[in-house]
Scaffold this active site. Structure first.
Site, mmCIF file in Angstrom:
data_model
loop_
_atom_site.group_PDB
_atom_site.id
_atom_site.type_symbol
_atom_site.label_atom_id
_atom_site.label_comp_id
_atom_site.label_asym_id
_atom_site.label_seq_id
_atom_site.Cartn_x
_atom_site.Cartn_y
_atom_site.Cartn_z
ATOM 1 N N GLU A 91 0.839 -1.205 0.000
ATOM 2 C CA GLU A 91 0.000 0.000 0.000
ATOM 3 C C GLU A 91 0.871 1.251 0.000
ATOM 4 O O GLU A 91 0.543 2.246 -0.655
ATOM 5 C CB GLU A 91 -0.914 -0.019 1.226
ATOM 6 C CG GLU A 91 -2.200 0.737 1.027
ATOM 7 C CD GLU A 91 -3.244 0.296 2.052
ATOM 8 O OE1 GLU A 91 -4.106 -0.524 1.685
ATOM 9 O OE2 GLU A 91 -3.185 0.745 3.212
ATOM 10 N N GLU A 110 2.004 1.770 -3.468
ATOM 11 C CA GLU A 110 0.889 2.292 -4.261
ATOM 12 C C GLU A 110 0.708 3.789 -3.995
ATOM 13 O O GLU A 110 0.524 4.591 -4.922
ATOM 14 C CB GLU A 110 -0.385 1.515 -3.874
ATOM 15 C CG GLU A 110 -1.567 1.763 -4.771
ATOM 16 C CD GLU A 110 -2.786 0.926 -4.344
ATOM 17 O OE1 GLU A 110 -2.697 0.153 -3.361
ATOM 18 O OE2 GLU A 110 -3.834 1.067 -4.990
ATOM 19 N N CYS A 129 -8.477 -2.539 3.985
ATOM 20 C CA CYS A 129 -8.418 -3.747 4.850
ATOM 21 C C CYS A 129 -9.752 -4.127 5.460
ATOM 22 O O CYS A 129 -9.927 -5.269 5.862
ATOM 23 C CB CYS A 129 -7.467 -3.579 6.024
ATOM 24 S SG CYS A 129 -6.295 -2.318 5.971
ATOM 25 N N SER A 146 -7.468 1.411 -2.430
ATOM 26 C CA SER A 146 -6.257 0.633 -2.691
ATOM 27 C C SER A 146 -6.613 -0.718 -3.291
ATOM 28 O O SER A 146 -7.601 -1.348 -2.896
ATOM 29 C CB SER A 146 -5.502 0.430 -1.377
ATOM 30 O OG SER A 146 -4.525 -0.567 -1.537
ATOM 31 N N LYS A 194 -15.254 -10.574 7.947
ATOM 32 C CA LYS A 194 -14.181 -11.396 7.365
ATOM 33 C C LYS A 194 -14.732 -12.740 6.889
ATOM 34 O O LYS A 194 -14.164 -13.367 6.011
ATOM 35 C CB LYS A 194 -13.059 -11.600 8.387
ATOM 36 C CG LYS A 194 -12.318 -10.307 8.747
ATOM 37 C CD LYS A 194 -11.337 -9.899 7.664
ATOM 38 C CE LYS A 194 -10.676 -8.557 7.978
ATOM 39 N NZ LYS A 194 -9.927 -8.029 6.843
ATOM 40 N N GLU A 228 -15.736 -11.824 3.551
ATOM 41 C CA GLU A 228 -14.599 -11.513 2.680
ATOM 42 C C GLU A 228 -13.954 -12.786 2.118
ATOM 43 O O GLU A 228 -13.534 -12.816 0.955
ATOM 44 C CB GLU A 228 -13.546 -10.700 3.461
ATOM 45 C CG GLU A 228 -12.395 -10.222 2.598
ATOM 46 C CD GLU A 228 -11.364 -9.418 3.385
ATOM 47 O OE1 GLU A 228 -10.951 -8.345 2.919
ATOM 48 O OE2 GLU A 228 -10.945 -9.869 4.480
ATOM 49 N N GLU A 246 -13.202 -12.321 -6.225
ATOM 50 C CA GLU A 246 -12.033 -11.617 -6.768
ATOM 51 C C GLU A 246 -10.764 -11.886 -5.958
ATOM 52 O O GLU A 246 -9.671 -11.522 -6.358
ATOM 53 C CB GLU A 246 -12.296 -10.105 -6.876
ATOM 54 C CG GLU A 246 -12.128 -9.299 -5.594
ATOM 55 C CD GLU A 246 -13.308 -9.423 -4.649
ATOM 56 O OE1 GLU A 246 -14.424 -9.652 -5.113
ATOM 57 O OE2 GLU A 246 -13.096 -9.282 -3.430
ATOM 58 N N CYS A 302 -10.569 -2.465 14.617
ATOM 59 C CA CYS A 302 -10.811 -3.907 14.834
ATOM 60 C C CYS A 302 -10.861 -4.296 16.300
ATOM 61 O O CYS A 302 -11.456 -5.327 16.626
ATOM 62 C CB CYS A 302 -9.727 -4.709 14.157
ATOM 63 S SG CYS A 302 -9.765 -4.502 12.393
HETATM 64 FE FE1 HC1 Z 1 -8.248 -5.963 11.400
HETATM 65 FE FE2 HC1 Z 1 -6.672 -6.140 9.487
HETATM 66 S S1 HC1 Z 1 -6.349 -4.817 11.296
HETATM 67 S S2 HC1 Z 1 -8.835 -5.467 9.236
HETATM 68 O O1 HC1 Z 1 -8.710 -4.285 11.647
HETATM 69 O O2 HC1 Z 1 -6.058 -4.820 8.243
HETATM 70 O O3 HC1 Z 1 -10.566 -7.767 11.188
HETATM 71 O O4 HC1 Z 1 -7.316 -6.975 14.157
HETATM 72 O O5 HC1 Z 1 -7.021 -8.585 10.896
HETATM 73 O O6 HC1 Z 1 -7.225 -8.318 7.414
HETATM 74 O O7 HC1 Z 1 -3.898 -7.213 9.974
HETATM 75 C C1 HC1 Z 1 -9.703 -7.067 11.432
HETATM 76 C C2 HC1 Z 1 -7.759 -6.581 13.145
HETATM 77 C C3 HC1 Z 1 -7.231 -7.454 10.724
HETATM 78 C C4 HC1 Z 1 -6.951 -7.468 8.181
HETATM 79 C C5 HC1 Z 1 -4.935 -6.820 9.753
#
Ligand code: HC1
Ligand code: SF4
Length: 574
Positions: A278, A281, A298, A318, A357, A360, A365, A503
């Site tokens: 990132e 980028e 994220c 991103s 998650k 996700e 993709e 998070c």
């Molecule tokens: Fe998160 Fe991440 S910090 S998004 O907040 O970018 O869920 O803890 O795991 O994937 O590393 C959440 C936390 C986590 C991702 C990272």
């Protein structure tokens, strides 16, 4: 300040305080059910009623303001009877399978029944069937356990400004659901899970995927690899009664090993890769005058929100996969190659603070060129806590162990990802040093720390000023988006997280009773534990991570390389 008497005890509190708050400072707990501070302050359930001298009726203390000379009584016979009757009526419309309920020992309703001395249910409804809605990948609703407190609808509408759930029908038929009783999978839910952690009962829970993981662990043909997210190490202890903000990294690693995982790696390692990708980028966009701001990617709740409500921002987002997905991608390519294992035989489990998650990991993709999905199952902190308990591991007796080093070495920059502002600070640690030269850049960026919903900062860098913004909670994200769209706000780099505080306050984190949430800043306590860990780490900038350096040298090439793009980036489609 206002002076009053609570149960004949004099107390002085700030003007604007509620009776419930004033009672707390005089040492009296008033039970409540629908009240969630700053989220749901509607005085609807009537559990928190008290007597106020001169008032004709009992008043709801969670919304009743104090006044000079007021006399309040929180524990009279009249108050106790009223609370008991109210609770009995709520219980008359509640399916009581407490023994097997997912909320079981953490149910606020069960706790209230005990605290209010309900020892029999006079109006029990013995034939109430479950009312399950489980269409979405992250959440199960059982309205037979809903108490209509509105805590879930308030958080969805006010904090997240998504507003896909609300009361349907009227009177005794009132129930919570989506408009026209559509399934949750059919509406614009972003899977954040904030409604689950707001729910006082077992009406809302995460979809339990522990069975899939246990099956994989029992399958001799599967090589099962696990990686916990940054914030899990400072929240998992709460599942075992430890104080909020206890860092249990070593015990967590031992527990995962004793559960039978073949490798215990760290999603923090992948977070360091995210910063290099990132950061590259961002520098490319700065140098080549491509669209700014760059917005972080994220948080899958934010990505879903962007697709539904801000597709015009797509070119600003991103292309980096989230650390969870970079983790799975590296395990099923780099690690598979190193270990000589067919990636199709590797089963990757992530431990996440986040219910989005779970959604996700299913996104198409994300698929790798070798045909594998990067992550097979994403468990929440709560599900891992249950697996540890069910396996009979005495968590607080466990010794501290280390991650497996191949993908288990990380930096302080990755640790702080778990708090709002952490991704931005981690990126600045790398980007500013790249622009100013080694040893010339600050290490800490306190301007982007803290639990405010929106934070801004600007930095004078060689050749230009860089303006950054950090927003968490989708209401705040929307405010920033609106400002960027109408031209009143200009930034170069933006961090968006769907959950308020980031998070550490995700929808998959251990559930704290409203009595704790209402009077303790649990987000700040959890975040402080991450910043303490960062301070003690041998490496604090992502580019100093020796594993990251090795993987780029031996496998990926350089940050932003063609290979890095094919494995660690993706294109969101809308
Ligand atoms: Fe998160 Fe991440 S910090 S998004 O907040 O970018 O869920 O803890 O795991 O994937 O590393 C959440 C936390 C986590 C991702 C990272
Ligand atoms: Fe609303 Fe988030 Fe719950 Fe979906 S998961 S209903 S967006 S609070």
């Amino acid at each position: 300040m206002v002076s009053l008497r609570i149960n004949n005890i004099p107390v002085t509190v700030p003007a604007g305080s509620t009776v419930l708050e004033a009672a707390r400072s005089a040492g009296f707990n008033i039970p409540s059910l629908c009240f969630l501070k700053d989220i749901n302050e509607i005085g609807a359930c009537r559990i928190c009623v008290v007597e106020v001298k001169g008032a004709k009726t009992l008043v709801a203390s969670c919304v009743y303001p104090v006044s000079e000379g007021m006399e309040v009584f929180t524990n009279t016979e009249r108050v106790r009877r009223s609370r008991q009757l109210t609770l009995e009526l709520i219980l008359s419309n509640h399916r009581m399978d407490c023994l097997t309920c997912s909320r079981n020992s953490q149910c606020e309703l069960r706790q209230l029944a005990s605290d209010l001395g309900i020892d029999a249910v006079r109006y029990a409804n013995d034939n109430m069937p479950p009312q399950i809605e489980a269409s979405a990948p992250h959440l199960v609703r059982d309205n037979s356990k809903c108490v209509l407190c509105r805590r879930c609808t308030a958080v969805c509408r006010n904090v997240q400004e998504v507003g896909v759930i609300g009361p349907n029908d009227r009177g005794f038929s009132t129930h919570i659901g989506c408009a026209f009783d559509r399934d949750l999978s059919e509406v614009d839910c972003v899977s954040c899970g904030q409604c689950i952690v707001a729910c006082p009962t077992g009406a809302l829970s995460e979809k339990d995927d522990t069975g899939k993981v246990l099956a994989a662990l029992a399958d001799p043909k599967k090589h099962v690899v696990v990686g916990p997210a940054p914030s899990i190490r400072v929240t998992l202890g709460e599942c075992f009664g430890m104080p909020i903000g206890t860092n249990v990294q070593g015990k967590m690693v031992t527990a995962l090993r004793r559960l039978g995982f073949d490798k215990v790696f760290d999603v923090d390692t992948a977070a360091d890769f995210t910063i290099l990708e990132e950061g590259t980028e961002f520098l490319n966009r700065l140098r080549e005058e491509e669209p700014l701001p760059l917005i972080t990617s994220c948080s899958p709740g934010w990505i879903r929100y962007m697709e539904q409500h801000a597709p015009d921002m797509l070119r600003n987002v991103s292309s980096c996969k989230s650390p969870q997905q970079m983790f799975g991608s590296l395990v099923k390519t780099y690690y598979a190659e190193q270990a000589g294992i067919d990636p199709h035989d590797i089963y990757v489990v992530s431990i996440m603070p986040c219910t989005a998650k779970k959604y996700e990991v299913l996104r198409e993709e994300q698929r790798l060129p070798n045909g594998c999905m990067p992550v097979d199952v994403s468990l929440t902190t709560r599900e891992l806590g249950r697996m540890i308990t069910q396996a009979g591991l005495l968590f607080d007796h466990l010794p501290d162990e280390e991650f497996d080093p191949l993908l288990g070495v990380s930096t302080g920059a990755a640790t702080i990802f778990g708090a709002s502002g952490g991704v931005m600070e981690a990126a600045l640690r790398t980007v500013v040093e790249e622009l100013t030269g080694k040893g010339m850049a600050p290490l800490e960026y306190h301007e982007v720390r803290g639990m405010e919903g929106i934070k801004e900062a600007s930095y004078e860098l060689p050749g230009r000023t860089v303006k950054v913004c950090v927003a968490s909670g989708l209401h705040n994200v929307k405010l920033v988006l609106d400002g960027m769209r109408d031209g009143s706000l200009h930034y170069d780099f933006v961090e968006f997280m769907a959950c308020p505080g980031g998070c550490i306050n995700g929808g998959g984190q251990p559930i704290q009773h409203a009595d704790v949430r209402n009077f303790t800043d649990i987000k700040a306590l959890r975040a402080a534990a991450l910043y303490r860990q960062d301070e003690g780490m041998p490496y604090r900038r992502s580019h100093d991570n020796p594993v990251v350096q090795t993987v780029y040298r031996d496998f990926l090439g350089h940050p932003g390389s063609h290979k890095a793009h094919s494995l660690l980036h993706c294109s969101y489609i809308k």
